[in-house]
Design an enzyme around this catalytic site. Structure first.
Site, PDB file in Angstrom:
ATOM      1  N   HIS A   3      -9.981  14.755   7.975  1.00 33.42           N
ATOM      2  CA  HIS A   3      -9.337  16.038   8.240  1.00 33.42           C
ATOM      3  C   HIS A   3      -9.060  16.190   9.732  1.00 33.42           C
ATOM      4  CE1 HIS A   3      -7.899  19.754   6.360  1.00 33.42           C
ATOM      5  NE2 HIS A   3      -8.016  20.246   7.578  1.00 33.42           N
ATOM      6  N   GLU A  52      -8.710  12.886  -4.418  1.00 39.04           N
ATOM      7  CA  GLU A  52      -9.454  14.040  -3.944  1.00 39.04           C
ATOM      8  C   GLU A  52      -9.060  15.279  -4.735  1.00 39.04           C
ATOM      9  OE1 GLU A  52      -9.701  12.888   0.825  1.00 39.04           O
ATOM     10  OE2 GLU A  52      -8.420  14.546   0.142  1.00 39.04           O
ATOM     11  N   HIS A  77      -4.298  13.886  -3.096  1.00 34.59           N
ATOM     12  CA  HIS A  77      -5.048  15.121  -3.335  1.00 34.59           C
ATOM     13  C   HIS A  77      -4.173  16.051  -4.170  1.00 34.59           C
ATOM     14  CE1 HIS A  77      -7.975  18.295  -1.513  1.00 34.59           C
ATOM     15  NE2 HIS A  77      -7.507  18.702  -2.678  1.00 34.59           N
TER      16      HIS A  77
END
Length: 237
Positions: A190, A70, A43
């Protein structure tokens, strides 16, 4: 079996703390795959405080499982994804100064923008996923964007899991059924961890992939990478 994609941002954070190449991000990615990881997630953020954009370019030739990038689809990010062509791109509505992801997309408000961005990626054969909260209207809106998958934002589940796990997972079950009925693939991520992943996995129908970074890296400090990876795979069967 639900696939395990390991987010290696924290490895990059540790590397960057000394300014050198220890730990070697590319070697870690290769080793994690050898140990059983079924995907590698990164990410990158605009300030490159952990994953650098060059890391994405280097990893694309290293990762042999699934490569997931991401990020917030600013133009720099879009260009990177179109250049590297990962297996999957996951769109996340991060603010520039976000410490970590903290919300899903408003897929109704940002429908036109998401349609435009997703169309670019799909034209290049890149599977698309968008980060969403477990809210029926947002799941239904996701379908209108043209995305292949959604990634359910699981912080609320992780937060409530220890006090009432049935209540914590309920909106995610409902969202998963809606997504399946709409023909959307389902990912999740998450704050999932070894403590809460098995119950989530067993509760969510058609869960294709989980992306786990912070907890997995922290758990590996005690257990070692290989033991931790195998523990996740056992719970995801």
């Amino acid at each position: 079996m639900t696939k395990l994609s390991v987010n290696i941002n924290k490895i990059a954070t540790l590397r960057n703390a000394r300014g050198g190449n220890v730990p070697d991000l590319l070697k870690v990615a290769t080793d994690l795959e050898r140990m059983g990881a079924q995907g590698i997630t990164i990410h990158p953020r605009p300030d490159e405080r952990h994953i650098k954009y060059q890391d994405a370019r280097d990893l694309v030739d290293i990762v042999t499982t699934e490569f997931n990038i991401e990020g917030n689809p600013i133009q720099k990010f879009i260009d990177l994804v179109l250049e590297t062509k990962p297996t999957q791109v996951t769109l996340v509505p991060d603010t520039v100064d976000a410490i970590t992801s903290d919300s899903g997309w408003d897929t109704v408000k940002h429908k036109s923008f998401l349609q435009e961005v997703i169309a670019q990626f799909k034209e290049e054969g890149i599977r698309t996923s968008i980060f969403v909260d477990p809210i029926p209207a947002m799941i239904e809106g996701a379908r209108e964007t043209g995305t292949d998958r959604i990634e359910l934002y699981t912080e609320s589940y992780a937060t409530k899991y220890m006090t009432d796990r049935q209540a914590a997972v309920k909106p995610f079950i409902e969202s998963a059924f809606i997504a399946s009925d709409l023909g959307l693939g389902i990912n999740a991520g998450h704050d999932l961890s070894l403590k809460n992943i098995e119950y989530f996995h067993n509760s969510i129908p058609d869960l294709l992939e989980v992306s786990i970074g912070h907890a997995l890296i922290a758990e590996s400090l005690y257990l070692g990478f290989e033991t931790t990876i195998q523990s996740y795979l056992e719970k995801l069967k």
